[in-house]
Design a protein around this motif. Structure first.
Motif, PDB file in Angstrom:
ATOM      1  N   MET A   4       0.812  -1.214   0.000  1.00 52.19           N
ATOM      2  CA  MET A   4       0.000   0.000   0.000  1.00 52.19           C
ATOM      3  C   MET A   4       0.847   1.266   0.000  1.00 52.19           C
ATOM      4  O   MET A   4       0.300   2.366   0.000  1.00 52.19           O
ATOM      5  CB  MET A   4      -0.945  -0.022   1.199  1.00 52.19           C
ATOM      6  N   GLN A   7      -0.061   4.903  -1.530  1.00 50.73           N
ATOM      7  CA  GLN A   7      -1.514   4.955  -1.662  1.00 50.73           C
ATOM      8  C   GLN A   7      -2.140   5.748  -0.523  1.00 50.73           C
ATOM      9  O   GLN A   7      -1.518   5.999   0.498  1.00 50.73           O
ATOM     10  CB  GLN A   7      -2.088   3.527  -1.646  1.00 50.73           C
ATOM     11  N   ASN A   8      -3.405   6.103  -0.703  1.00 48.66           N
ATOM     12  CA  ASN A   8      -4.209   6.639   0.384  1.00 48.66           C
ATOM     13  C   ASN A   8      -4.636   5.473   1.269  1.00 48.66           C
ATOM     14  O   ASN A   8      -4.833   4.361   0.778  1.00 48.66           O
ATOM     15  CB  ASN A   8      -5.456   7.338  -0.147  1.00 48.66           C
ATOM     16  N   PHE A  35       3.042   7.022   2.635  1.00 48.46           N
ATOM     17  CA  PHE A  35       1.619   6.974   2.312  1.00 48.46           C
ATOM     18  C   PHE A  35       1.114   8.367   1.962  1.00 48.46           C
ATOM     19  O   PHE A  35       1.667   9.362   2.414  1.00 48.46           O
ATOM     20  CB  PHE A  35       0.817   6.429   3.502  1.00 48.46           C
ATOM     21  N   ARG A  36       0.075   8.407   1.172  1.00 45.95           N
ATOM     22  CA  ARG A  36      -0.536   9.691   0.850  1.00 45.95           C
ATOM     23  C   ARG A  36      -1.483  10.069   1.986  1.00 45.95           C
ATOM     24  O   ARG A  36      -1.077  10.119   3.121  1.00 45.95           O
ATOM     25  CB  ARG A  36      -1.209   9.582  -0.508  1.00 45.95           C
TER      26      ARG A  36
END
Length: 82
Positions: A4, A7-8, A35-36
């Motif tokens: 992940m 990713q958000n 992470f976003r």
């Protein structure tokens, strides 16, 4: 969690369901730059049932968006934690 990266992240829990999310939340905190947007949506029946309240400010300090929802507010509930 490594899959992940970039990713958000959206984590949703109700009541005791927050307990098993603490490990992924801690991972995100330790690797926040990977992470976003990170959002946690957490709900309980009433404010007295909120778990791990001492960690909310720490999560927010790590740029994690925390939304708390209660089914029945008490007189002290202001709509947001903190």
């Amino acid at each position: 969690m490594e899959k992940m990266h970039g990713q958000n992240i959206l984590l949703i829990a109700g009541g005791l369901g927050l307990a098993p999310l603490r490990a992924p939340i801690a991972y995100v905190q330790d690797n926040r730059s990977r992470f976003r947007d990170v959002d946690i949506i957490y709900g309980t029946k009433d404010p007295s049932q909120l778990l791990f309240t001492y960690q909310y400010d720490m999560w927010r300090a790590d740029d994690i968006n925390l939304s708390i929802i209660v089914d029945k507010a008490d007189a002290e509930w202001k709509g947001l934690w903190g």
